[in-house]
Motif scaffolding. Structure first.
Motif, PDB file in Angstrom:
ATOM      1  N   PRO A 191     -53.707  -7.644 -42.530  1.00 24.64           N
ATOM      2  CA  PRO A 191     -53.694  -8.853 -43.365  1.00 24.64           C
ATOM      3  C   PRO A 191     -55.097  -9.348 -43.663  1.00 24.64           C
ATOM      4  CG  PRO A 191     -53.119  -9.385 -41.097  1.00 24.64           C
ATOM      5  CD  PRO A 191     -53.183  -7.891 -41.170  1.00 24.64           C
ATOM      6  N   ALA A 192     -55.257  -9.909 -44.863  1.00 16.81           N
ATOM      7  CA  ALA A 192     -56.567 -10.403 -45.297  1.00 16.81           C
ATOM      8  C   ALA A 192     -57.099 -11.481 -44.366  1.00 16.81           C
ATOM      9  CB  ALA A 192     -56.473 -10.934 -46.721  1.00 16.81           C
ATOM     10  N   GLN A 193     -56.216 -12.238 -43.741  1.00 18.47           N
ATOM     11  CA  GLN A 193     -56.619 -13.306 -42.827  1.00 18.47           C
ATOM     12  C   GLN A 193     -57.521 -12.787 -41.718  1.00 18.47           C
ATOM     13  OE1 GLN A 193     -53.304 -15.187 -40.891  1.00 18.47           O
ATOM     14  NE2 GLN A 193     -54.597 -16.465 -39.577  1.00 18.47           N
ATOM     15  N   TYR A 194     -57.313 -11.531 -41.330  1.00 19.75           N
ATOM     16  CA  TYR A 194     -58.124 -10.921 -40.277  1.00 19.75           C
ATOM     17  C   TYR A 194     -58.968  -9.765 -40.818  1.00 19.75           C
ATOM     18  CZ  TYR A 194     -55.668 -13.769 -36.872  1.00 19.75           C
ATOM     19  OH  TYR A 194     -55.170 -14.843 -36.149  1.00 19.75           O
TER      20      TYR A 194
ATOM     21  N   GLU B 233     -55.232  -5.215 -47.170  1.00  8.21           N
ATOM     22  CA  GLU B 233     -53.905  -5.333 -47.802  1.00  8.21           C
ATOM     23  C   GLU B 233     -53.790  -4.353 -48.973  1.00  8.21           C
ATOM     24  OE1 GLU B 233     -52.350  -9.223 -48.535  1.00  8.21           O
ATOM     25  OE2 GLU B 233     -53.121 -10.057 -46.649  1.00  8.21           O
TER      26      GLU B 233
ATOM     27  N   ALA C 284     -48.866  -7.915 -38.851  1.00  5.61           N
ATOM     28  CA  ALA C 284     -49.046  -8.972 -39.850  1.00  5.61           C
ATOM     29  C   ALA C 284     -47.871  -9.932 -39.906  1.00  5.61           C
ATOM     30  CB  ALA C 284     -49.275  -8.356 -41.231  1.00  5.61           C
TER      31      ALA C 284
ATOM     32  N   PRO D 265     -47.944 -15.564 -35.027  1.00  4.68           N
ATOM     33  CA  PRO D 265     -49.374 -15.824 -35.243  1.00  4.68           C
ATOM     34  C   PRO D 265     -50.176 -15.918 -33.946  1.00  4.68           C
ATOM     35  CG  PRO D 265     -48.055 -17.207 -36.698  1.00  4.68           C
ATOM     36  CD  PRO D 265     -47.093 -16.531 -35.756  1.00  4.68           C
TER      37      PRO D 265
ATOM     38  N   GLN E 166     -51.104 -12.414 -32.966  1.00  3.67           N
ATOM     39  CA  GLN E 166     -52.102 -11.932 -33.925  1.00  3.67           C
ATOM     40  C   GLN E 166     -53.498 -12.417 -33.536  1.00  3.67           C
ATOM     41  OE1 GLN E 166     -51.274 -12.522 -38.129  1.00  3.67           O
ATOM     42  NE2 GLN E 166     -49.078 -12.564 -37.745  1.00  3.67           N
ATOM     43  N   GLU E 167     -53.579 -13.682 -33.173  1.00  8.21           N
ATOM     44  CA  GLU E 167     -54.868 -14.247 -32.781  1.00  8.21           C
ATOM     45  C   GLU E 167     -55.375 -13.610 -31.489  1.00  8.21           C
ATOM     46  OE1 GLU E 167     -58.302 -16.536 -32.978  1.00  8.21           O
ATOM     47  OE2 GLU E 167     -56.801 -16.093 -34.519  1.00  8.21           O
TER      48      GLU E 167
ATOM     49  N   ASP F 139     -61.511  -8.248 -35.223  1.00 11.56           N
ATOM     50  CA  ASP F 139     -60.442  -7.964 -36.182  1.00 11.56           C
ATOM     51  C   ASP F 139     -60.290  -6.466 -36.479  1.00 11.56           C
ATOM     52  OD1 ASP F 139     -62.516  -7.372 -37.961  1.00 11.56           O
ATOM     53  OD2 ASP F 139     -62.326  -9.235 -39.086  1.00 11.56           O
TER      54      ASP F 139
ATOM     55  N   SER G  83     -46.447 -11.270 -49.694  1.00 13.69           N
ATOM     56  CA  SER G  83     -47.135 -10.106 -50.246  1.00 13.69           C
ATOM     57  C   SER G  83     -46.172  -8.930 -50.359  1.00 13.69           C
ATOM     58  CB  SER G  83     -48.315  -9.720 -49.351  1.00 13.69           C
ATOM     59  OG  SER G  83     -48.806  -8.433 -49.675  1.00 13.69           O
TER      60      SER G  83
END
Length: 392
Positions: free
Chosen positions: A47-50, A54, A89, A93, A96-97, A104, A223
């Protein structure tokens, strides 16, 4: 910004040259893993967050094929480990963190075979089991492990419920010397043992919901990439690796045959029978590549258009994946059998590609029986029994 496939191409010679060392070690060398991390290949589906790209699944498949064409074990690890960020993803959450918060580019291993039992306790589960085939595991700091939900007494709960447990490296043991095999030796696909590990509930995913898409929907994924069916994504890296290995075998064969004189004293370049076999094998390997890519394109386009992906669609996709792998391996057999006795020598890379491509075909995802059966029934609009729906 250069794409991961371009970064792989930039280190092609190093990947190609380290193949024998990976076999000797029974895992990828540390330097290879370091270069792969720098290439960004494992971030394609993240995921772009990390910091993930994508990327379109086609790009992931093409990158895995490129790596596998240089060295089978390297491509295999890219395909297996590289798909895990896609599932992470839509995990909780919080986990994920934990996995990516500080780094990352942390790698996640597996396998998903439900050979463990997760006994429910307050706040989570007590987890035990042993698993085979954890590819690339020496270079991973977290792992997805398949389990069956247990009872408070530790027996398997009924009806059966499959879970995907997410554990840090400190909670499991890698069994050294558990990967003594004929092919894909450099993948380091070792056994994993978990004994009485506590796994909090937020690190547990319902495996059945991951496979049927419920988990993605519940996580609110918007997405297209993360709304793709599991049966399109999970096998993609595996089949891409097999086809890439076949491409590598073809390249080695062409290089080997270019100046070779056969046992009958005829140069291969003047032998119409050998040339026919080369042409046919090249066409079949290319056909395998194109049908796999077209298959994932088709599903991606359907998801993006908001169309329902039916069981029949998924079954047809799995049928295509499996047939692509078998077609590529059968083509490799045709050229290897015409490579002469010297192709058996261990200092010739062709024999390693031949062994690796057959080892890749042995993965459970490439067993054709029940997926072919299920896809045939579904294509006729007939009911498909539950026992034929596995991995579809």
């Amino acid at each position: 910004m250069t794409r991961p496939i371009e970064n792989i191409e930039a280190i092609a010679d190093q990947i190609r040259d380290q193949g024998p060392e990976a076999e000797d070690l029974g895992r990828l060398p540390d330097e290879t893993a370091k270069k792969l991390k720098a290439s960004g290949v494992m971030k394609l589906l993240a995921p772009a967050q990390y910091g993930g790209l994508e990327a379109h699944p086609r790009e992931f498949a093409e990158t895995v094929m490129k790596a596998a064409s240089l060295d089978g074990a390297t491509g295999w690890v890219c395909g297996i480990v590289g798909v895990h960020p896609w599932q992470m993803a839509f995990a909780d959450p919080k986990v994920q963190e934990e996995v990516w918060g500080e780094d990352d580019n942390t790698w996640i291993a597996s396998p998903y075979a439900p050979t463990g039992i997760a006994r429910p306790v307050e706040g989570g589960y007590i987890f035990n089991g042993r698993w085979q085939f954890s590819s690339g595991t020496d270079h991973c700091d977290w792992i997805f492990l398949g389990a069956m939900l247990g009872t408070p007494e530790g027996d398997m709960a009924l009806p059966p419920t499959m879970l995907h447990m997410i554990l840090p490296r400190s909670d499991y043991t890698i069994v050294e010397d558990s990967w003594n095999v004929v092919g894909l030796k450099g993948t380091g696909s070792k056994d994993i043992i978990v004994k009485d590990a506590f796994v909090p509930s937020y690190r547990v995913m319902n495996g059945d919901h991951v496979i049927d898409g419920t988990a993605q929907a519940e996580a609110g994924m918007t997405s297209t990439l993360f709304k793709m069916p599991w049966s399109s994504m999970f096998p993609l890296g595996i089949t891409s690796a097999v086809i890439g290995i076949a491409e590598g075998a073809l390249a080695c064969h062409l290089d080997y045959q270019r100046d070779r004189v056969g046992a009958q004293g005829v140069a291969v370049k003047d032998d119409p029978y050998n040339l026919f076999a080369i042409g046919e094998a090249a066409a079949d390997i290319n056909a395998a590549r194109q049908e796999l890519l077209a298959n994932v394109d088709r599903i991606f386009d359907m998801v993006e258009a908001g169309k329902e992906i039916t069981f029949a669609d998924r079954a047809a996709g799995r049928r295509t994946q499996i047939r692509a792998a078998w077609r590529a391996v059968m083509a490799v057999d045709q050229i290897y059998a015409r490579s002469g006795g010297n192709a058996l020598r261990m200092d010739k890379p062709l024999q390693r590609f031949w062994r690796d491509v057959h080892a890749g075909l042995n993965h459970a995802i490439h067993v054709p029986s029940t997926p072919y059966h299920a896809s045939a029934l579904a294509s006729m609009g007939l009911e498909v029994p539950d026992n034929l729906r596995s991995m579809i």
